[in-house]
Design a protein around this motif. Structure first.
Motif, mmCIF file in Angstrom:
data_model
loop_
_atom_site.group_PDB
_atom_site.id
_atom_site.type_symbol
_atom_site.label_atom_id
_atom_site.label_comp_id
_atom_site.label_asym_id
_atom_site.label_seq_id
_atom_site.Cartn_x
_atom_site.Cartn_y
_atom_site.Cartn_z
ATOM 1 N N VAL A 40 0.833 -1.203 0.000
ATOM 2 C CA VAL A 40 0.000 0.000 0.000
ATOM 3 C C VAL A 40 0.868 1.253 0.000
ATOM 4 N N LEU A 41 1.944 1.223 0.792
ATOM 5 C CA LEU A 41 2.793 2.398 0.931
ATOM 6 C C LEU A 41 3.687 2.627 -0.283
ATOM 7 N N PHE A 42 4.253 1.551 -0.828
ATOM 8 C CA PHE A 42 5.294 1.725 -1.838
ATOM 9 C C PHE A 42 5.015 1.013 -3.147
ATOM 10 N N GLY A 43 3.950 0.211 -3.219
ATOM 11 C CA GLY A 43 3.686 -0.516 -4.451
ATOM 12 C C GLY A 43 3.046 0.370 -5.492
ATOM 13 N N SER A 44 3.221 -0.018 -6.753
ATOM 14 C CA SER A 44 2.562 0.679 -7.862
ATOM 15 C C SER A 44 1.218 0.014 -8.079
ATOM 16 N N PHE A 45 0.217 0.497 -7.398
ATOM 17 C CA PHE A 45 -1.090 -0.157 -7.415
ATOM 18 C C PHE A 45 -1.629 -0.215 -8.844
ATOM 19 N N GLY A 46 -2.282 -1.327 -9.107
ATOM 20 C CA GLY A 46 -2.965 -1.436 -10.388
ATOM 21 C C GLY A 46 -2.056 -1.737 -11.541
ATOM 22 N N ALA A 47 -0.783 -2.046 -11.304
ATOM 23 C CA ALA A 47 0.132 -2.352 -12.391
ATOM 24 C C ALA A 47 0.042 -3.834 -12.726
ATOM 25 N N ALA A 48 -0.206 -4.140 -13.955
ATOM 26 C CA ALA A 48 -0.338 -5.527 -14.356
ATOM 27 C C ALA A 48 1.018 -6.194 -14.440
ATOM 28 N N ALA A 49 1.033 -7.510 -14.214
ATOM 29 C CA ALA A 49 2.283 -8.251 -14.261
ATOM 30 C C ALA A 49 2.646 -8.648 -15.672
ATOM 31 N N GLY A 50 1.780 -8.519 -16.615
ATOM 32 C CA GLY A 50 2.044 -8.896 -17.985
ATOM 33 C C GLY A 50 0.835 -8.605 -18.840
ATOM 34 N N GLU A 51 0.719 -9.322 -19.961
ATOM 35 C CA GLU A 51 -0.397 -9.112 -20.859
ATOM 36 C C GLU A 51 -1.615 -9.876 -20.357
ATOM 37 N N ALA A 52 -2.713 -9.184 -20.181
ATOM 38 C CA ALA A 52 -3.910 -9.807 -19.632
ATOM 39 C C ALA A 52 -4.494 -10.817 -20.611
ATOM 40 N N GLN A 53 -5.181 -11.803 -20.072
ATOM 41 C CA GLN A 53 -5.810 -12.829 -20.891
ATOM 42 C C GLN A 53 -6.975 -12.231 -21.682
ATOM 43 N N ALA A 54 -7.153 -12.752 -22.908
ATOM 44 C CA ALA A 54 -8.279 -12.303 -23.720
ATOM 45 C C ALA A 54 -9.573 -12.896 -23.166
ATOM 46 N N ILE A 55 -10.650 -12.146 -23.302
ATOM 47 C CA ILE A 55 -11.956 -12.599 -22.811
ATOM 48 C C ILE A 55 -12.784 -13.064 -23.998
ATOM 49 N N ASP A 56 -13.222 -14.314 -23.950
ATOM 50 C CA ASP A 56 -14.016 -14.885 -25.028
ATOM 51 C C ASP A 56 -15.492 -14.578 -24.825
ATOM 52 N N GLY A 57 -16.245 -14.692 -25.925
ATOM 53 C CA GLY A 57 -17.682 -14.510 -25.843
ATOM 54 C C GLY A 57 -18.119 -13.091 -26.142
ATOM 55 N N ALA A 58 -19.395 -12.855 -25.946
ATOM 56 C CA ALA A 58 -19.969 -11.534 -26.206
ATOM 57 C C ALA A 58 -20.963 -11.198 -25.112
ATOM 58 N N GLN A 59 -21.200 -9.912 -24.924
ATOM 59 C CA GLN A 59 -22.183 -9.483 -23.934
ATOM 60 C C GLN A 59 -23.590 -9.710 -24.483
ATOM 61 N N LYS A 60 -24.434 -10.323 -23.676
ATOM 62 C CA LYS A 60 -25.793 -10.686 -24.105
ATOM 63 C C LYS A 60 -26.797 -9.794 -23.385
ATOM 64 N N GLU A 61 -27.622 -9.106 -24.151
ATOM 65 C CA GLU A 61 -28.549 -8.132 -23.583
ATOM 66 C C GLU A 61 -29.843 -8.795 -23.133
ATOM 67 N N ILE A 62 -30.536 -8.116 -22.221
ATOM 68 C CA ILE A 62 -31.852 -8.527 -21.752
ATOM 69 C C ILE A 62 -32.707 -7.269 -21.601
ATOM 70 N N GLU A 63 -33.996 -7.406 -21.772
ATOM 71 C CA GLU A 63 -34.909 -6.277 -21.603
ATOM 72 C C GLU A 63 -35.477 -6.282 -20.182
ATOM 73 N N ALA A 64 -35.905 -5.118 -19.724
ATOM 74 C CA ALA A 64 -36.394 -4.970 -18.355
ATOM 75 C C ALA A 64 -37.564 -5.905 -18.034
#
Length: 473
Positions: A278-302
């Motif tokens: 918390v004091l000295f780390g670089s918060f939010g820094a990724a360790a490498g290339e993030a994994q790709a996310i498969d699929g698609a967002q599926k919508e719904i009506e109210a």
């Protein structure tokens, strides 16, 4: 005779007032630990502070009382006005700003004392400050200045005035060098006669370290940062209280520092980070290339979303900062209340760092009238998600992102999250397809059991309420 009696007993009466104020601080803080009694706790602590201020004004030898009272009146009026006008969504920024002002005030007290000692030394005087007072003044300036400048950066990030993270090569080494410079200059002030140039350099180095320490911190970690700087402000105030021999400052600063430290540890644990990180780390820094996310967002009506929840047995609602922005908490509670009347078991799940500061979501739900026994913490609700029919997520993003458990390259990897993805079905109310405050995609939104209800949070909640009523018509 009366004047002698007053002179004799006034200091004792002031100390008694400080003791009563300290008791009110502690009892108020205790009451703040529960949502049921938090409002009363704030009042108790406020009465204690008022008593301490009034007692301080009666201290023998006080000068410029008119200016002091004027300053209190102007600042108090501005605080009252801004506190009444600030939106709940902007409350974290106000907390960061006011906390920074406290740290800055403590640093200013220490600088004033050091400048006085430097002037005495320049005129050939000795014993300008006791050694212990000198050490505490230096520590108060260092810690208070770091809290002041760091809190201003936190405010700017929360307000959206600057990028969420700012990094450059060798940043941590550079930060350590600035901290060492501040420590060395502070040592010079302690072991050599104070000089104006050294005081100025020391203050600037401390302010710079606060800025540099906060710049690389990602927005998703701001709750930890706010808690940390709150602890530092309390510590700085306590140190300067020893310098001024003011019992009220010592007690208030110690209580705030201790509470802030405990809260920081709890927040760090919730983020699965050590205090050193918390004091000295670089918060939010990724360790490498993030994994790709498969699929698609599926919508719904109210209408379909309302039917799913109306005929469910168990529904969990997960609020986030987006709910606060949309001011949808009242409509969400109205919808939840309708579900409860239909026999649905409804609970609200709160992540420890949901929102922009600790307790942000709890305050919003309490404002809407949600009963406290319907609000559950992450540790208690996570085992229940596999048996939950529908989870309604409104405005939450990073705290429900499953990549925190599956992708070592993710900036939030290792952070405990709400296991919404384990539920039978999830519905996410979201204004658009943008990323969360951590700036990464959310794998939950692409999961097979997730449906996206796009639209303004309050409008969608109102539509869910309307659709639910139509089922009973």
């Amino acid at each position: 005779m009366h004047a002698d009696v007053l002179t004799r007993w006034l200091p004792e009466a002031i100390r008694a007032c400080y003791l009563i104020a300290a008791l009110l601080f502690i009892l108020g803080l205790k009451r703040m630990s529960s949502p049921r009694t938090a409002r009363g706790g704030v009042v108790w602590a406020g009465v204690g502070m008022l008593l301490a201020v009034l007692a301080t004004l009666l201290l023998p030898g006080m000068h410029h009382l008119g200016l002091i009272v004027l300053g209190i009146a102007v600042a108090g009026g501005l605080a009252w006005w801004s506190g009444k006008r600030v939106a709940m969504t902007d409350m974290p920024q106000m907390v960061a700003l006011y906390n920074g002002m406290g740290g800055g005030a403590a640093a200013a007290i220490g600088v004033f004392e050091l400048v006085g000692a430097a002037r005495v030394a320049a005129m050939g005087g000795v014993d300008a400050m006791a050694p212990a007072a000198l050490v505490l003044a230096v520590l108060g300036v260092l810690i208070g200045a770091v809290s002041f400048s760091g809190s201003l950066i936190a405010f700017a990030k929360l307000q959206g005035w600057m990028d969420r993270r700012f990094v450059f090569p060798g940043q941590q080494v550079f930060n350590v060098l600035i901290l060492l410079l501040a420590v060395v200059l502070g040592g010079v002030l302690i072991f050599a006669p104070p000089a104006m140039a050294v005081i100025a350099g020391f203050l600037l180095a401390a302010l710079a370290f606060g800025l540099l320490m906060t710049l690389p911190i990602g927005g998703a970690d701001m709750p930890v940062v706010i808690s940390l700087y709150n602890a530092l402000t309390g510590l700085a105030v306590a140190f300067e209280g020893f310098v001024l021999q003011n019992e009220a400052m010592i007690i208030a600063g110690t209580v705030v520092g201790a509470a802030g430290t405990l809260l920081t540890q709890l927040m760090a644990k919730a983020m699965n980070r050590s205090l050193g990180n918390v004091l000295f780390g670089s918060f939010g820094a990724a360790a490498g290339e993030a994994q790709a996310i498969d699929g698609a967002q599926k919508e719904i009506e109210a209408p379909d979303a309302a039917v799913m929840m109306a005929y469910a047995e168990r529904v969990v609602i997960v609020p986030g900062y987006g709910m606060a922005v949309a001011q949808a908490q009242h409509k969400i509670w109205e919808f939840a209340h309708q579900l409860i009347e239909r026999g649905v078991k409804v609970r609200f799940a709160i992540h420890p760092v949901a929102g922009r500061m600790p307790g942000h979501m709890n305050v919003l739900l309490a404002e809407a009238g949600v009963p406290y026994d319907l609000i559950v913490d992450m540790e208690d609700v996570n085992p229940e998600f596999p048996n939950t029919d529908v989870v309604l997520v409104i405005g939450a993003n990073d705290v429900v992102n499953p990549v925190a458990k599956t992708d070592p390259a993710s900036p939030i990897y290792g952070m405990p999250v709400l296991d919404v993805v384990a539920a039978k079905q999830a519905i996410v109310i979201k204004r658009g397809r943008g990323k969360g405050f951590a700036g990464i995609e959310n794998a939950l939104f692409y999961a097979d059991n997730t449906r996206m209800l796009f639209g303004d949070g309050q409008a969608m909640a109102a539509q869910l309420v309307s659709e639910l009523k139509s089922l009973d018509a």
